[in-house]
Design a protein around this motif. Structure first.
Motif, PDB file in Angstrom:
ATOM      1  N   PRO A  32      29.195  62.746  75.369  1.00 27.83           N
ATOM      2  CA  PRO A  32      30.663  61.741  75.260  1.00 27.83           C
ATOM      3  C   PRO A  32      31.639  62.424  76.391  1.00 27.83           C
ATOM      4  O   PRO A  32      31.569  63.580  76.790  1.00 27.83           O
ATOM      5  N   VAL A  36      36.301  62.621  73.518  1.00 28.44           N
ATOM      6  CA  VAL A  36      35.663  62.542  72.250  1.00 28.44           C
ATOM      7  C   VAL A  36      35.032  63.577  71.889  1.00 28.44           C
ATOM      8  O   VAL A  36      35.199  63.809  70.441  1.00 28.44           O
ATOM      9  N   ARG A  37      34.529  64.533  72.697  1.00 25.40           N
ATOM     10  CA  ARG A  37      34.043  65.808  72.074  1.00 25.40           C
ATOM     11  C   ARG A  37      35.063  66.654  71.307  1.00 25.40           C
ATOM     12  O   ARG A  37      34.689  66.976  70.070  1.00 25.40           O
ATOM     13  N   LYS A  39      37.757  65.523  69.736  1.00 25.74           N
ATOM     14  CA  LYS A  39      38.097  64.383  68.591  1.00 25.74           C
ATOM     15  C   LYS A  39      37.113  64.346  67.582  1.00 25.74           C
ATOM     16  O   LYS A  39      37.090  64.643  66.303  1.00 25.74           O
ATOM     17  N   LEU A  40      35.770  64.647  67.983  1.00 23.56           N
ATOM     18  CA  LEU A  40      34.764  64.667  66.781  1.00 23.56           C
ATOM     19  C   LEU A  40      34.888  66.122  66.123  1.00 23.56           C
ATOM     20  O   LEU A  40      34.664  66.190  64.913  1.00 23.56           O
ATOM     21  N   LEU A  84      27.101  66.895  68.381  1.00 24.31           N
ATOM     22  CA  LEU A  84      27.748  65.619  68.663  1.00 24.31           C
ATOM     23  C   LEU A  84      27.542  64.351  68.211  1.00 24.31           C
ATOM     24  O   LEU A  84      28.056  63.546  67.543  1.00 24.31           O
ATOM     25  N   LYS A  85      26.300  64.201  68.304  1.00 22.94           N
ATOM     26  CA  LYS A  85      25.410  62.845  67.686  1.00 22.94           C
ATOM     27  C   LYS A  85      25.521  62.986  66.408  1.00 22.94           C
ATOM     28  O   LYS A  85      25.781  61.827  65.704  1.00 22.94           O
ATOM     29  N   ALA A  88      29.274  62.170  65.497  1.00 31.50           N
ATOM     30  CA  ALA A  88      29.452  60.737  65.810  1.00 31.50           C
ATOM     31  C   ALA A  88      28.932  59.884  64.575  1.00 31.50           C
ATOM     32  O   ALA A  88      29.465  58.667  64.558  1.00 31.50           O
ATOM     33  N   GLU A  89      27.894  59.997  63.882  1.00 34.65           N
ATOM     34  CA  GLU A  89      27.385  59.204  62.911  1.00 34.65           C
ATOM     35  C   GLU A  89      28.215  59.464  61.665  1.00 34.65           C
ATOM     36  O   GLU A  89      28.279  58.296  61.091  1.00 34.65           O
ATOM     37  N   PRO A  92      32.692  57.758  62.754  1.00 35.47           N
ATOM     38  CA  PRO A  92      32.300  56.878  63.954  1.00 35.47           C
ATOM     39  C   PRO A  92      33.591  56.418  64.555  1.00 35.47           C
ATOM     40  O   PRO A  92      33.785  56.229  65.643  1.00 35.47           O
ATOM     41  N   ALA A  95      34.438  58.781  67.432  1.00 34.44           N
ATOM     42  CA  ALA A  95      33.356  58.605  68.592  1.00 34.44           C
ATOM     43  C   ALA A  95      33.902  57.752  69.480  1.00 34.44           C
ATOM     44  O   ALA A  95      33.356  57.567  70.320  1.00 34.44           O
ATOM     45  N   LYS A  96      34.826  56.639  69.312  1.00 34.30           N
ATOM     46  CA  LYS A  96      35.352  55.982  70.070  1.00 34.30           C
ATOM     47  C   LYS A  96      36.101  56.481  71.129  1.00 34.30           C
ATOM     48  O   LYS A  96      37.136  57.188  70.930  1.00 34.30           O
TER      49      LYS A  96
END
Length: 111
Positions: A32, A36-37, A39-40, A84-85, A88-89, A92, A95-96
Motif C-alpha cells: 500500500p 496507508v501503511r 494509517k493501518l 499490512l494485509k 487492512a482486513e 478496512p 486501508a483506503k
C-alpha cells in the motif's frame, strides 16, 4: 494448437501462457502507499517500534517505509506485507487511500 519456433525450441500457446503466469507470479506484490501503511498501523494502535520488532528491523526502517523514502526488502518485505494485509482486513477504512494523495517513490531499499 499454434506452435512457434523460438530459439530452436517449439513452443505452444499453452507453454507461452504458463511462462507468462510464471513471470506474473514471480513479481512482488505491491505494498500500500506509505500514507496507508501509517494509517493501518495507527488504526491498530501500534507504534513504529511494535511493527519493527514484529518484522525484524529497526524502528527507523519503518519510519522510512511510512515516509516513502525507502521500501522493505526480503525477507522483511514479505513479513511487512503480511502484517499490512492483516491490518487492512481488520481496519478496512484505514486501508483506503486518501483521494488526491500522492505516493512518493524511491528506488532505495531498507531493512
Amino acid at each position: 494448437m499454434v506452435t512457434t519456433i523460438m530459439e530452436g525450441v517449439a513452443m505452444s500457446d499453452s507453454d507461452r501462457s504458463q511462462r507468462v503466469d510464471a513471470l506474473l507470479n514471480s513479481l512482488p506484490e505491491a505494498l500500500p502507499s506509505p500514507q496507508v501503511r501509517a494509517k493501518l498501523r495507527l488504526a491498530a494502535g501500534l507504534t513504529q517500534q511494535d511493527v519493527a520488532d514484529a518484522v525484524g528491523v529497526k524502528r527507523v526502517a519503518v519510519t522510512r517505509w511510512e515516509l516513502g523514502q525507502t521500501s522493505p526488502r526480503r525477507p522483511h518485505r514479505e513479513n511487512y506485507l503480511r502484517l499490512l494485509k492483516g491490518l487492512a482486513e481488520r481496519f478496512p477504512e484505514a486501508a483506503k487511500a486518501d483521494a488526491g494523495s500522492t505516493t512518493p517513490t524511491s528506488e532505495g531499499g531498507s531493512g
